[in-house]
Design a protein around this motif. Structure first.
Motif, short mmCIF file in Angstrom:
data_model
loop_
_atom_site.label_atom_id
_atom_site.label_comp_id
_atom_site.label_asym_id
_atom_site.label_seq_id
_atom_site.Cartn_x
_atom_site.Cartn_y
_atom_site.Cartn_z
N TYR A 207 0.84 -1.20 0.00
CA TYR A 207 0.00 0.00 0.00
C TYR A 207 0.88 1.26 0.00
CZ TYR A 207 -3.57 3.41 1.12
OH TYR A 207 -4.41 4.50 1.07
N ILE A 208 1.90 1.27 0.82
CA ILE A 208 2.78 2.44 0.88
C ILE A 208 3.52 2.61 -0.44
CG2 ILE A 208 4.92 3.29 1.94
CD1 ILE A 208 3.81 2.27 4.61
N ASP A 209 3.94 1.49 -1.05
CA ASP A 209 4.64 1.57 -2.32
C ASP A 209 3.73 2.03 -3.46
OD1 ASP A 209 6.94 0.79 -1.08
OD2 ASP A 209 6.87 -1.30 -1.76
N SER A 210 2.41 1.90 -3.26
CA SER A 210 1.47 2.46 -4.25
C SER A 210 1.30 3.95 -4.05
CB SER A 210 0.11 1.76 -4.13
OG SER A 210 -0.63 2.26 -3.02
N ASP A 211 2.00 4.51 -3.09
CA ASP A 211 1.90 5.93 -2.71
C ASP A 211 0.48 6.29 -2.28
OD1 ASP A 211 4.63 6.29 -3.32
OD2 ASP A 211 4.13 6.49 -5.44
N GLY A 212 -0.14 5.32 -1.59
CA GLY A 212 -1.48 5.56 -1.05
C GLY A 212 -2.57 5.60 -2.09
N THR A 213 -2.36 4.96 -3.25
CA THR A 213 -3.35 5.03 -4.33
C THR A 213 -4.05 3.70 -4.59
OG1 THR A 213 -1.74 4.47 -6.06
CG2 THR A 213 -1.93 6.79 -5.45
N SER A 214 -3.69 2.63 -3.90
CA SER A 214 -4.26 1.32 -4.19
C SER A 214 -5.74 1.26 -3.80
CB SER A 214 -3.50 0.23 -3.43
OG SER A 214 -4.13 -1.03 -3.60
N ASP A 215 -6.53 0.57 -4.64
CA ASP A 215 -7.94 0.33 -4.34
C ASP A 215 -8.16 -1.01 -3.62
OD1 ASP A 215 -8.82 2.66 -5.57
OD2 ASP A 215 -8.91 1.72 -7.55
N ASP A 216 -7.10 -1.73 -3.38
CA ASP A 216 -7.21 -3.06 -2.78
C ASP A 216 -7.46 -2.93 -1.28
OD1 ASP A 216 -6.83 -5.67 -1.79
OD2 ASP A 216 -5.46 -6.15 -3.44
N ALA A 217 -8.65 -3.34 -0.84
CA ALA A 217 -9.01 -3.19 0.58
C ALA A 217 -8.09 -3.97 1.49
CB ALA A 217 -10.46 -3.62 0.78
N ARG A 218 -7.54 -5.09 1.02
CA ARG A 218 -6.63 -5.88 1.85
C ARG A 218 -5.37 -5.09 2.19
NH1 ARG A 218 -5.82 -10.74 -2.15
NH2 ARG A 218 -5.64 -8.89 -3.47
N LEU A 219 -4.87 -4.36 1.22
CA LEU A 219 -3.68 -3.56 1.45
C LEU A 219 -3.97 -2.43 2.42
CD1 LEU A 219 -2.14 -3.24 -2.15
CD2 LEU A 219 -2.11 -5.18 -0.56
N LEU A 220 -5.11 -1.78 2.24
CA LEU A 220 -5.46 -0.67 3.13
C LEU A 220 -5.64 -1.15 4.57
CD1 LEU A 220 -6.18 2.29 3.56
CD2 LEU A 220 -8.53 1.75 2.87
N ARG A 221 -6.29 -2.31 4.75
CA ARG A 221 -6.48 -2.83 6.11
C ARG A 221 -5.14 -3.13 6.77
NH1 ARG A 221 -10.82 -5.72 3.70
NH2 ARG A 221 -9.51 -7.59 3.53
N ALA A 222 -4.24 -3.73 6.00
CA ALA A 222 -2.92 -4.05 6.56
C ALA A 222 -2.15 -2.78 6.91
CB ALA A 222 -2.14 -4.90 5.57
N TYR A 223 -2.26 -1.78 6.06
CA TYR A 223 -1.60 -0.50 6.31
C TYR A 223 -2.14 0.14 7.59
CZ TYR A 223 -0.93 4.56 5.78
OH TYR A 223 -0.64 5.88 6.00
N GLU A 224 -3.47 0.17 7.72
CA GLU A 224 -4.08 0.80 8.90
C GLU A 224 -3.79 0.01 10.18
OE1 GLU A 224 -8.13 1.06 7.65
OE2 GLU A 224 -7.87 3.06 6.76
N ALA A 225 -3.49 -1.27 10.05
CA ALA A 225 -3.19 -2.10 11.23
C ALA A 225 -1.77 -1.91 11.74
CB ALA A 225 -3.43 -3.57 10.89
N LEU A 226 -0.91 -1.27 10.96
CA LEU A 226 0.46 -1.03 11.41
C LEU A 226 0.46 -0.13 12.64
CD1 LEU A 226 2.41 -0.30 8.09
CD2 LEU A 226 2.69 -2.30 9.56
#
Length: 735
Positions: A207-226
Motif C-alpha cells: 500500500y505504501i509503495d502504491s503511494d497511497g493510491t491502491s484500491d485493494d481493501a486488503r492492502l489498506l487494512r494491513a496498512y491501517e493495522a500497522l
C-alpha cells in the motif's frame, strides 16, 4: 498490442445500468494511465503519457515533437528536456523568488492541457496509425489538471485515431463531467477484483509503495493495522527513496504525501509541502496549491501560527482569487488580519482585497471605492515598510496596483501618472540589471494604460521596448497587435498574432482576434480556419460562435450557422447579437415571420443592437411597410451614422413621398464616399427624388453622372427609365 479501431469514447460508470450498455464492447487499452494526484501532483497522467509519446515523436521527427509544445513538456515532464529543444524563456520563468512579481493566469493550466492533447494526437497519428486506446484510471482522485486533460481529449480526439476509456471519474459538474456526458458511451463499471498475492507479501508495504493510491481493501487494512510509529517510519523511508530518484514531479505528489505522514510531519512534512506549493504556484497550477497549502495548514493547526503558516494561508487566498473563487478567499484574508501583526501580512491582504473588488470577484460584485480604500491601505504600509530594500519594490508595486483600480474607475490619466511614479521609484533605487521582471511589468502596464487612453503611438513604443527586453513572452505580441490595428498597420498586427500563437500554449483569443482582422482584410477562408481552431479550444466562446455563424451565413453554410447560433443561445439565451444572427438565418431560409420575431427579441434584450434595427427595417420594407422601416432606420442611425443605412432610409422615404429627407440622406451618403468613387446607384436615387421635387436640371445632372459610370448607357439597370424621364423633363422645360 494494437488497439481495435473505435467509433466512440467510453466511460465505465458506476451508475450506468443495463439500458445504457452498448452492444459493442470497449476496445482493449493500448496503455493504462494512472491519474491519482498522490503520484506526481498536477498533470500526473500527462507526465506518464509525455514520457511515452515524446521519445517516439523525437525518433520520428524531432521538429514535430518540439513544434510549439516544448513549454508543455518543460512544465509537466522536465526530465525530457534533454531530448526536446529549449522552450521560450521569459523573464517570468527566469526570475528568482525575490524578483517574481508576475504569476500566470489560472487559464494557463487548461491551455497546457490543450497543448498536451495536440501532442498526443500527433503521437497517435505518427506512431500508432492503426489506432491507439488510452485507459485512464483514478480520475476520481486526480488533480483538476488531469481531469481537464481527459476532458479535452474526449472532446477533441477522433476515436478512430485515439480512443479514450475512462474508468470511474464520477459525475462532477466540471469540464470532465460534461465531456463524459457528451462524448462517451456509458457502460457499467466492472467491480474491483483483488489481485492474487503471494503468501509472504507485505500488504502494508504494498500500500505504501502504491503511494497511497491502491484500491485493494486488503492492502489498506494491513496498512491501517500497522503501529503508528512503524507506519510513519515506512512513509519516511519511501519518501527518501523517491527523493533519491531526482524526478522533480515526485516532489509535487508522492514525496510530500509520505513526509506529511512520516516521522517528522511538522518539520520535513511541512517543508516538503512548502516546496511543492512554491513550485505549483510558480507554474500556475493553483488548484494543487490550494490542496497542498490546506494540508500544510492542517499540520500546523495546533501550533502558534508562524511565517510559514501565514504564507500558506496567503497563497491559498491568492489562488482562490485567481481561480475565480474570490468569495471563498475572504475568510483567509480575515484570518490573517486577525491573527498577524506583520506589516507584510496586512499589506498583502490589503492588496488582494483591492484586487478582489476591482478584478477577481464577479462583475456585479465589483466595488471600485472599496478597492481604492484597500489599495491605499496597502500603499500606506508599503511606504513605511521596515526593510529599506523591500520598501522600494513594494512602494512601486502597490502604486502599480492602484493604477489598475484608477483605470477601472475611469481615471486613465491618474492611472498613467501612478505607473510613471512606480517606474521612477524603481529606476531611482535599483541598478539597471535588477528587478528586470518588475520593470517589464510596469512598462507593459503603461503600454496598456496608454492604449486605453487612445494614445496608440506611445503605447506601441512601450510594447516595442518591453518586447525588446522580454522577446519570448507571447502575451506582449497579442497586446501589441491591437495597437498595430488601431494605427492601420495590418501586416504588423498579423505578424504579432502569429508570434503570440507560436510562443504560447493554445490561445483561442489570439486566433479569434486574428480571424477578425483576416475577415476585415477579405480573407474569409483564413478567418474561418482561425475560428474553427478557437472553437476547438474554447467551444463556448460566444463571440467566436457568433462570428463563425455570420461567416457561414455569408458562404451559404446554413446548417453550420444554425448549430453555432443554437449552441450560443443555449449558453446565453438572451444574447442580442445571437438573436439577430438567428433572424438573419431565418431570413435566408425564407421564414420572414420568424426572422422578424428574432430581430424583435434582440431589440427587447438590447435596444442598442444595430444589426437588429437595420435588418428588421429591411423586412418591414419588403413587406410593404415603409413607415415602420423608416422608424427602425431612424433608431439604427441614432446608434451609428452609417452611409448604407442612410441609403436604405432614403429608399424607404421615397416610398413615402418624403423626398427632401431622402435627398438629405443621399447627400450625406455621397459625402461619406469622398475617399473613393461613389456608388452610381446613389446618383440615380438622388435624381429620382430631385425629379419628384420639381428639379429636373438636378435630376438630369445626377442621372448623367449615374450613366457616366458605365461604359454604355444601356449597361445601367435604370437606363430606359432615365431616358424616358429625362427626355420628358427636357421637352417640358423647353416648352
Amino acid at each position: 498490442m494494437t488497439a481495435v479501431l473505435s467509433t466512440r469514447h467510453w466511460w465505465f460508470d458506476a451508475t450506468a445500468t443495463a439500458d445504457t450498455t452498448a452492444a459493442e464492447s470497449p476496445p482493449a487499452p493500448s496503455i493504462e494511465v494512472r491519474c491519482h494526484r498522490r503520484l506526481r501532483g498536477p498533470f500526473t497522467a500527462a507526465h506518464f503519457l509525455l514520457h511515452r509519446a515524446v521519445p517516439q515523436l523525437v525518433a520520428h521527427d524531432r521538429e514535430l515533437a518540439a513544434s510549439e509544445r516544448a513549454t508543455e513538456v518543460e512544465s509537466i515532464a522536465p526530465e525530457l528536456m534533454a531530448i526536446v529543444p529549449t522552450p521560450p524563456q521569459t523573464l517570468t520563468n527566469l526570475a528568482d523568488a525575490k524578483e517574481r512579481t508576475r504569476f500566470y493566469p489560472a487559464t494557463r493550466a487548461l491551455r497546457i492541457a490543450h497543448g498536451v492533447a495536440e501532442l498526443l494526437m500527433d503521437w497517435a497519428r505518427v506512431a500508432h496509425p492503426r489506432g491507439l486506446t488510452l485507459a485512464f484510471r483514478g480520475l476520481d482522485e486526480a488533480d483538476p489538471t488531469d481531469r481537464d486533460l481527459v476532458a479535452v481529449l474526449l472532446r477533441r480526439c477522433d476515436p478512430a485515431t485515439l480512443t479514450v476509456v475512462v474508468d470511474g471519474a464520477g459525475a462532477a459538474d466540471d469540464l470532465l463531467g460534461r465531456a463524459l456526458a457528451a462524448h462517451t458511451h456509458r457502460v457499467p463499471r466492472l467491480p474491483f477484483v483483488d489481485a492474487e498475492l503471494l503468501p509472504d507479501t507485505d500488504l502494508a508495504q504494498r500500500y505504501i509503495d502504491s503511494d497511497g493510491t491502491s484500491d485493494d481493501a486488503r492492502l489498506l487494512r494491513a496498512y491501517e493495522a500497522l503501529p503508528a510509529a512503524e507506519r510513519a517510519r515506512r512513509h519516511t523511508a519511501r519518501a527518501e527513496l523517491l527523493a533519491g530518484r531526482d524526478e522533480p514531479t515526485l516532489r509535487l505528489g508522492a514525496v510530500p504525501y509520505h513526509l506529511e505522514h512520516g516521522t517528522d510531519p511538522r518539520g520535513a512534512g511541512v517543508e516538503a509541502i512548502v516546496e511543492a506549493v512554491t513550485a505549483c504556484f510558480n507554474k500556475g497550477f493553483y488548484e494543487a496549491v490550494v490542496d497542498l497549502a490546506e494540508r500544510g495548514r492542517a499540520l500546523l493547526a495546533d501550533t502558534e501560527p508562524d511565517r510559514t503558516y501565514w504564507n500558506l494561508t496567503h497563497k491559498t487566498g491568492a489562488c482562490l482569487c485567481y481561480l475565480g473563487r474570490g468569495a471563498d478567499a475572504f475568510a483567509y484574508f480575515e484570518e490573517m488580519r486577525r491573527g498577524s501583526t506583520s506589516p507584510d501580512a496586512h499589506m498583502g491582504t490589503a492588496y488582494l482585497m483591492a484586487m478582489l473588488y476591482t478584478r477577481f470577484l464577479p462583475k456585479d460584485a465589483h466595488d471600485e471605492d472599496l478597492a481604492l480604500a484597500w489599495v491605499n491601505t496597502a500603499i500606506s504600509i508599503a511606504d513605511v515598510h521596515p526593510d529599506p530594500h523591500k520598501r522600494v519594490l513594494v512602494r512601486a508595486f502597490m502604486r502599480n496596483a492602484r493604477a489598475l483600480v484608477e483605470l477601472h474607475r475611469g481615471n486613465a490619466d491618474g492611472s498613467l501618472a501612478l505607473v510613471d511614479e512606480a517606474m521612477a521609484i524603481t529606476d531611482a533605487d535599483f541598478g539597471p540589471d535588477e528587478q528586470l521582471l518588475h520593470r517589464s511589468v510596469l512598462l507593459y502596464n503603461r503600454a496598456q494604460v496608454r492604449g486605453a487612453r487612445g494614445d496608440h503611438t506611445a503605447s506601441l513604443a512601450d510594447y516595442d521596448e518591453v518586447i525588446r527586453r522580454d522577446p519570448d513572452y507571447g502575451d506582449y505580441y497579442f497586446e501589441r497587435a491591437a495597437q498595430h490595428r488601431a494605427l492601420g498597420a495590418t501586416r504588423e498586427a498579423l505578424a504579432d498574432y502569429a508570434a503570440a500563437i507560436r510562443l504560447t500554449p493554445p490561445f483561442y483569443e489570439a486566433h479569434f482576434n486574428r480571424a477578425d482582422l483576416l475577415r476585415e482584410l477579405g480573407d474569409d477562408a483564413g478567418a474561418l480556419r482561425d475560428l474553427d481552431y478557437a472553437l476547438a479550444v474554447e467551444p463556448d466562446h460566444i463571440d467566436s460562435l457568433l462570428h463563425r455563424a455570420d461567416l457561414s451565413l455569408e458562404r451559404g453554410g446554413f446548417d453550420r450557422a444554425r448549430a453555432d447560433i443554437d449552441h450560443g443561445l443555449h449558453l446565453a439565451p438572451g444574447n442580442p447579437q445571437l438573436l439577430a444572427a438567428q433572424g438573419a438565418l431565418h431570413y435566408e431560409l425564407g421564414d420572414t415571420r420568424a426572422a422578424y420575431e428574432s430581430y424583435s427579441a434582440a431589440l427587447k434584450a438590447d435596444p442598442g443592437c444595430l444589426a437588429a434595427w437595420a435588418n428588421r427595417a429591411v423586412l418591414a420594407f419588403d413587406a410593404g411597410r415603409p413607415a415602420e422601416a423608416v422608424d427602425d432606420l431612424d433608431a439604427a442611425l441614432a446608434l451609428d451614422d452609417d452611409a448604407e443605412l442612410r441609403v436604405n432610409r432614403a429608399v424607404a422615404l421615397q416610398s413615402l413621398g418624403e423626398h427632401r429627407r431622402a435627398v438629405a440622406d443621399l447627400e450625406r451618403a455621397l459625402a461619406a464616399s469622398a475617399a473613393g468613387p461613389p456608388d452610381p446607384e446613389l446618383f440615380y436615387l438622388r435624381g429620382v427624388s430631385r425629379f419628384a421635387l420639381d428639379d429636373p436640371t438636378g435630376a438630369v445632372t445626377d442621372w448623367r453622372a449615374h450613366l457616366d459610370a458605365y461604359e454604355r448607357d444601356d449597361a445601367s439597370p435604370h437606363a430606359e427609365e432615365i431616358h424616358a424621364r429625362a427626355g420628358a423633363a427636357l421637352r417640358e422645360r423647353a416648352a
